[in-house]
Enzyme design. Structure first.
Site, mmCIF file in Angstrom:
data_model
loop_
_atom_site.group_PDB
_atom_site.id
_atom_site.type_symbol
_atom_site.label_atom_id
_atom_site.label_comp_id
_atom_site.label_asym_id
_atom_site.label_seq_id
_atom_site.Cartn_x
_atom_site.Cartn_y
_atom_site.Cartn_z
ATOM 1 N N CYS A 1 -18.219 8.646 -11.524
ATOM 2 C CA CYS A 1 -18.119 9.640 -12.598
ATOM 3 C C CYS A 1 -16.952 9.363 -13.532
ATOM 4 O O CYS A 1 -16.890 9.911 -14.631
ATOM 5 C CB CYS A 1 -17.959 11.036 -12.001
ATOM 6 N N THR B 1 -21.086 18.668 -8.989
ATOM 7 C CA THR B 1 -20.162 19.080 -10.047
ATOM 8 C C THR B 1 -20.346 20.558 -10.383
ATOM 9 O O THR B 1 -19.366 21.310 -10.487
ATOM 10 C CB THR B 1 -20.365 18.224 -11.311
#
Length: 391
Positions: free
Chosen positions: A328, A74
C-alpha cells in the site's frame, strides 16, 4: 522471460482459492438478488451472507452478530479508530494511543483525529519492532479512549504481545483495537483469549477475493458509523453489500481455519529454511524483526550495499516476486516508517527486502530464490560506490 515464476509476496495478496471461486459463482450468476429485498432472491443472498458471517466469526472465536463487513482492512481500521473516537467525544475522552509501526490505515486516521483536536500518543518500539508493555502503561491517561496496536507487523512480521497490552488498556478504562489483517488465518487468533474490543480482518490475505474485509466489534460496544444511508450491517456500514465478495471471504475463513495447523507447521519450516540459507550464503545480510515472535510466512532482510528497489526489479527480471514492504506504500516512494521506528539507518532501510511465503511455495523455489538473490546482490554490490566495503 523466466520459464516459471515464483511468488514470494503473500503478505501483499494471495491467489483466490478454487473452492472460494466455486462458492462465489452462484452469487455472480443465479443468486443476484439484493439482500435487503424480502423476496426469494433477496432471502437467498441474505442467507448466504449470514453463513459467511458465521464462518468469519468462527475463525476468530466471535459471535456472528459481532462481525461487520467492510470493503477491506483499511476501512475496518478506519471504522474502528474513527467510530470509537466519534462516540468517545461525547464522554468526553479525547486521547488515542497507537504505535509508530502501524499500517498507514491506522496512522492516517489517527493523524486526522489529531487535526480534529484529539491528543495522540505514538508508542516507540524495540529494535525488533516490539511494543513494550511498560511504555503503554506510562502513556495511558484518564481520558484515553482507544489503544490500537497491530497483531503482527505487515513488513517485518513481528507479533505483538496483544493479550498483555489489551489488559493494560482495559485496566486504565480504555478500549483496545488490533489490526489483525496479517495474523488472522495465519496464526491462532481468538478475540476472547486476546481480550480485544475490536479487530480488523481482510479477505485477500487468506486466499479470498479483494475488496472485502470485516471489523469485529465486541457485543455491547458503542461506535459511530462512517457511512450513512440505508442502515445495512446493523447501521454501521450503509450501502448494498458486496455479496459475492462476502461469500468468498466466508469460505476463505473456513478454509484458513481448517488448514491452520498445516500452514503453521509447513510455512514456518520453509521460512526458517529460507532465513538460514540467506544468512549463510549471502554475506553482509541481516534478518529484521523478531526471530521467535514472528509470522510463519515472513522473512525480512537487509542486504547492505544494495538498494532494495533495484533488488526487486532484478529479482522480477529473474521471475521472482518480492517486495520492500507494504504494497500500500510502495507507490508513495517513501522510506519505511516501520524500519525508521526500529532505529534503522537510511542505508539499512533502503537495502531491505521482504519475502513472504505460503503453502503454495516449495523448498525448490526457495533454493532457486536464494541462488538468484545471491547472484543479484553480488551484481548490484559490484556496481555500488561502496563496493570495496561489501564485495
Amino acid at each position: 522471460m523466466p520459464a516459471e515464476r515464483i511468488y514470494l509476496d503473500s503478505a501483499a495478496s494471495t491467489p483466490v482459492a478454487d473452492e472460494v471461486i466455486q462458492e462465489m459463482l452462484p452469487y455472480l450468476k443465479q443468486q443476484y438478488g439484493n439482500p435487503s429485498s424480502i423476496h426469494y432472491f433477496g432471502r437467498e443472498t441474505a442467507r448466504a451472507m449470514q453463513l459467511a458471517r458465521m464462518r468469519v466469526a468462527g475463525l476468530i472465536g466471535a459471535r456472528p452478530s459481532e462481525i461487520t463487513f467492510t470493503s477491506g482492512g483499511t476501512e475496518a481500521d478506519n471504522l474502528a479508530v474513527k467510530g470509537v473516537a466519534e462516540y468517545a467525544k461525547t464522554l468526553p475522552k479525547m486521547h488515542v494511543i497507537t504505535s509508530y509501526v502501524e499500517h498507514d490505515a491506522i496512522i492516517e486516521p489517527v493523524r486526522d483525529l489529531e487535526r480534529l483536536g484529539f491528543r495522540v500518543t505514538f508508542l516507540p518500539v524495540t529494535a525488533e519492532g516490539m511494543v513494550r508493555p511498560p511504555d503503554l502503561k506510562e502513556a495511558l491517561a484518564a481520558d484515553t479512549a482507544l489503544v490500537s496496536v497491530m497483531h503482527a507487523n505487515n513488513e517485518v512480521g513481528t507479533v505483538q504481545p496483544i493479550k498483555e497490552l489489551a489488559k493494560i488498556a482495559h485496566d486504565a478504562g480504555a478500549l483496545f483495537h488490533t489490526d489483525a489483517v496479517q495474523a488472522a488465518g495465519k496464526m491462532p487468533v481468538s478475540v476472547a483469549d486476546l481480550g480485544v474490543d475490536l479487530l480488523s480482518m481482510s479477505s485477500h490475505k487468506i486466499n479470498g477475493p479483494k475488496g472485502v474485509g470485516a471489523l469485529y466489534i465486541r457485543s455491547g460496544l458503542d461506535i459511530m458509523p462512517l457511512i450513512y444511508g440505508g442502515g445495512q450491517e446493523s447501521a454501521l456500514r450503509s450501502g448494498t453489500e458486496n455479496v459475492h465478495g462476502i461469500v468468498g471471504f466466508g469460505k476463505a475463513c473456513e478454509l484458513a481455519g481448517k488448514r491452520l495447523p498445516e500452514y503453521r507447521l509447513k510455512v514456518a519450516e520453509l521460512r526458517d529454511y529460507l532465513i538460514d540459507k540467506v544468512l549463510k550464503e549471502i554475506q553482509h545480510s541481516r534478518l529484521n524483526g523478531s526471530r521467535l515472535d514472528r509470522l510463519p510466512g515472513n522473512a525480512h532482510f537487509t542486504f547492505f550495499g544494495v538498494n532494495g528497489e533495484d533488488l526487486i526489479i532484478k529479482m522480477d527480471e529473474n521471475g521472482i516476486a518480492a517486495s520492500t514492504g507494504s504494497a500500500c506504500s510502495v507507490k508513495k516512494q517513501k522510506p519505511s516508517h516501520v524500519l525508521k521506528a526500529m532505529g534503522f539507518s537510511y542505508e539499512e532501510i533502503t537495502g531491505s527486502l521482504r519475502m513472504s511465503l505460503s503453502l503454495q511455495n516449495t523448498k525448490e523455489e526457495v533454493d532457486r530464490t536464494v541462488q538468484v538473490l545471491s547472484e543479484v546482490v553480488a551484481e548490484l554490490r559490484s556496481l555500488s560506490p561502496f563496493k570495496s566495503k561489501y564485495v
